[in-house]
Design an enzyme around this catalytic site. Structure first.
Site, PDB file in Angstrom:
ATOM      1  N   LYS A 125      64.264  45.955  -4.284  1.00 25.32           N
ATOM      2  CA  LYS A 125      64.373  44.566  -4.690  1.00 25.32           C
ATOM      3  C   LYS A 125      65.816  44.122  -4.701  1.00 25.32           C
ATOM      4  CE  LYS A 125      61.080  44.259  -8.161  1.00 25.32           C
ATOM      5  NZ  LYS A 125      60.816  43.551  -9.376  1.00 25.32           N
ATOM      6  N   MET A 137      70.885  34.676  -9.603  1.00 26.57           N
ATOM      7  CA  MET A 137      70.042  34.418  -8.434  1.00 26.57           C
ATOM      8  C   MET A 137      70.120  32.946  -8.001  1.00 26.57           C
ATOM      9  SD  MET A 137      66.721  36.716  -9.446  1.00 26.57           S
ATOM     10  CE  MET A 137      66.587  36.109 -11.118  1.00 26.57           C
ATOM     11  N   ASP A 180      65.936  49.951  -7.739  1.00 26.61           N
ATOM     12  CA  ASP A 180      66.179  48.720  -6.979  1.00 26.61           C
ATOM     13  C   ASP A 180      67.516  48.889  -6.266  1.00 26.61           C
ATOM     14  OD1 ASP A 180      63.954  47.678  -8.140  1.00 26.61           O
ATOM     15  OD2 ASP A 180      64.998  46.328  -9.494  1.00 26.61           O
TER      16      ASP A 180
HETATM   17  N1  SAH Z   1      68.869  42.440 -14.910  1.00 24.58           N
HETATM   18  C1  SAH Z   1      70.052  41.980 -14.219  1.00 24.58           C
HETATM   19  C2  SAH Z   1      69.783  40.704 -13.473  1.00 24.58           C
HETATM   20  C3  SAH Z   1      68.705  40.819 -12.412  1.00 24.58           C
HETATM   21  S1  SAH Z   1      68.541  39.377 -11.455  1.00 24.58           S
HETATM   22  C4  SAH Z   1      71.209  41.856 -15.214  1.00 24.58           C
HETATM   23  O1  SAH Z   1      71.004  41.964 -16.427  1.00 24.58           O
HETATM   24  O2  SAH Z   1      72.348  41.719 -14.766  1.00 24.58           O
HETATM   25  C5  SAH Z   1      69.630  39.721 -10.117  1.00 24.58           C
HETATM   26  C6  SAH Z   1      70.847  38.832 -10.201  1.00 24.58           C
HETATM   27  O3  SAH Z   1      71.771  39.326 -11.159  1.00 24.58           O
HETATM   28  C7  SAH Z   1      71.652  38.736  -8.938  1.00 24.58           C
HETATM   29  O4  SAH Z   1      71.067  37.859  -8.006  1.00 24.58           O
HETATM   30  C8  SAH Z   1      72.954  38.183  -9.483  1.00 24.58           C
HETATM   31  O5  SAH Z   1      72.825  36.824  -9.817  1.00 24.58           O
HETATM   32  C9  SAH Z   1      73.079  38.947 -10.785  1.00 24.58           C
HETATM   33  N2  SAH Z   1      73.920  40.157 -10.695  1.00 24.58           N
HETATM   34  C10 SAH Z   1      73.593  41.382 -11.114  1.00 24.58           C
HETATM   35  N3  SAH Z   1      74.633  42.243 -10.956  1.00 24.58           N
HETATM   36  C11 SAH Z   1      75.645  41.521 -10.449  1.00 24.58           C
HETATM   37  C12 SAH Z   1      76.991  41.813 -10.080  1.00 24.58           C
HETATM   38  N4  SAH Z   1      77.503  43.041 -10.213  1.00 24.58           N
HETATM   39  N5  SAH Z   1      77.748  40.814  -9.597  1.00 24.58           N
HETATM   40  C13 SAH Z   1      77.265  39.577  -9.467  1.00 24.58           C
HETATM   41  N6  SAH Z   1      76.002  39.244  -9.768  1.00 24.58           N
HETATM   42  C14 SAH Z   1      75.206  40.189 -10.281  1.00 24.58           C
END
Ligand code: SAH
Length: 251
Positions: free
Chosen positions: A57, A172, A35
């Site tokens: 994605k 998100m 992704d």
């Molecule tokens: N599996 C991921 C989340 C996936 S959903 C996890 O555990 O972090 C995707 C969302 O994760 C993004 O829209 C944002 O809200 C958040 N996200 C992931 N990495 C991020 C980062 N480095 N900084 C800010 N938001 C982040």
């Protein structure tokens, strides 16, 4: 001969936050389906030799549809390949990792989970906001803001969330920020509740925006807050100190 699929979390930031196991399986992979969320640094370092597929994605934009991703994983694994499915943060938190696991199981394909550091906890932490604290919050709820809170039959119980005094961590949620804040206030949460939004947490261009449930939408508009971002709502946000030393980015 069946191959194997590794559901791998990349963590929230650069390569230094990948686990040792994640690095090892990436080096040994025949195929990597990735992704965009793992970010430039990690994506630029993927091994040359592997077949790499951009599943694209990011904030709801997909290059490949979910069923195509699952089909490709299954096909390559049935060819006997080592397949890495690389996702941001932890693969089982809002990344559709659970659905991918089901699809692989249906075909009897061996799957290994390589957990990742989730942005939901690490990103607030990186700016000095622990998601729990004895004085401020004993529970934390992680939710997706992807769903429009105004929609009928929402899977999220907003009334319950508004009445809960623990920390809310929303992933998100940037696009629906106004509706989320309004909904919490309508259901009884104090409009003065502090809110922090951390964009691109643990990356070189990380940025923090703060306000309250009443003000955050205006501030976020003004500062053009964009995904990916983690939204934290609750009294733990009071621990954030702009510009104060104490926490430094990973080097
Ligand atoms: N599996 C991921 C989340 C996936 S959903 C996890 O555990 O972090 C995707 C969302 O994760 C993004 O829209 C944002 O809200 C958040 N996200 C992931 N990495 C991020 C980062 N480095 N900084 C800010 N938001 C982040």
């Amino acid at each position: 001969m069946k191959g194997k699929v590794f559901l791998v979390g990349s963590g929230p930031g650069g390569r230094s936050l990948l686990t040792l196991r994640a690095q090892q399986v990436l080096e040994e992979a025949d195929v990597i389906l990735y992704d965009q969320l793992p970010g430039e640094e990690i994506l630029a370092s993927l091994p040359e030799g592997a077949e790499k597929v951009d599943c694209g994605k990011f904030g709801g934009q997909h290059t490949l549809e979910q069923d195509e991703i699952e089909r490709l994983m299954v096909t390559r694994a049935l060819e006997g390949k080592k397949v890495v499915r690389l996702k941001g943060g932890d693969p089982f938190l809002f990344g559709r990792g659970g659905e991918e696991l089901e699809a692989l199981r249906e075909h009897g394909i061996p799957v290994e989970l390589v957990p990742g550091v989730t942005s939901a906890i690490a990103v607030p932490g990186a700016v000095g906001i622990p998601v729990t604290h004895r004085k401020y919050a004993s529970t934390v709820t992680i939710l997706t803001g992807h769903e429009d809170p105004g929609k009928e039959g929402s899977a999220i119980d907003w009334e319950n969330l508004a009445g809960n005094r623990g920390t809310l961590v929303i992933l998100m949620g940037v696009r629906n920020l106004a509706a989320i804040a309004e909904n919490l206030v309508t259901h009884g949460r104090d409009p003065g509740t502090p809110v922090a939004i951390i964009e691109r947490g643990m990356r070189p261009d990380q940025r923090v925006t703060t306000g309250t449930l009443a003000t955050i939408e205006g501030v976020a508009q003004e500062r053009r807050v964009r995904p990916p971002a983690v939204i934290v709502i609750g009294d733990v946000v009071r621990l954030y100190r702009e510009g104060e030393p104490g926490l430094v980015p990973p080097s």
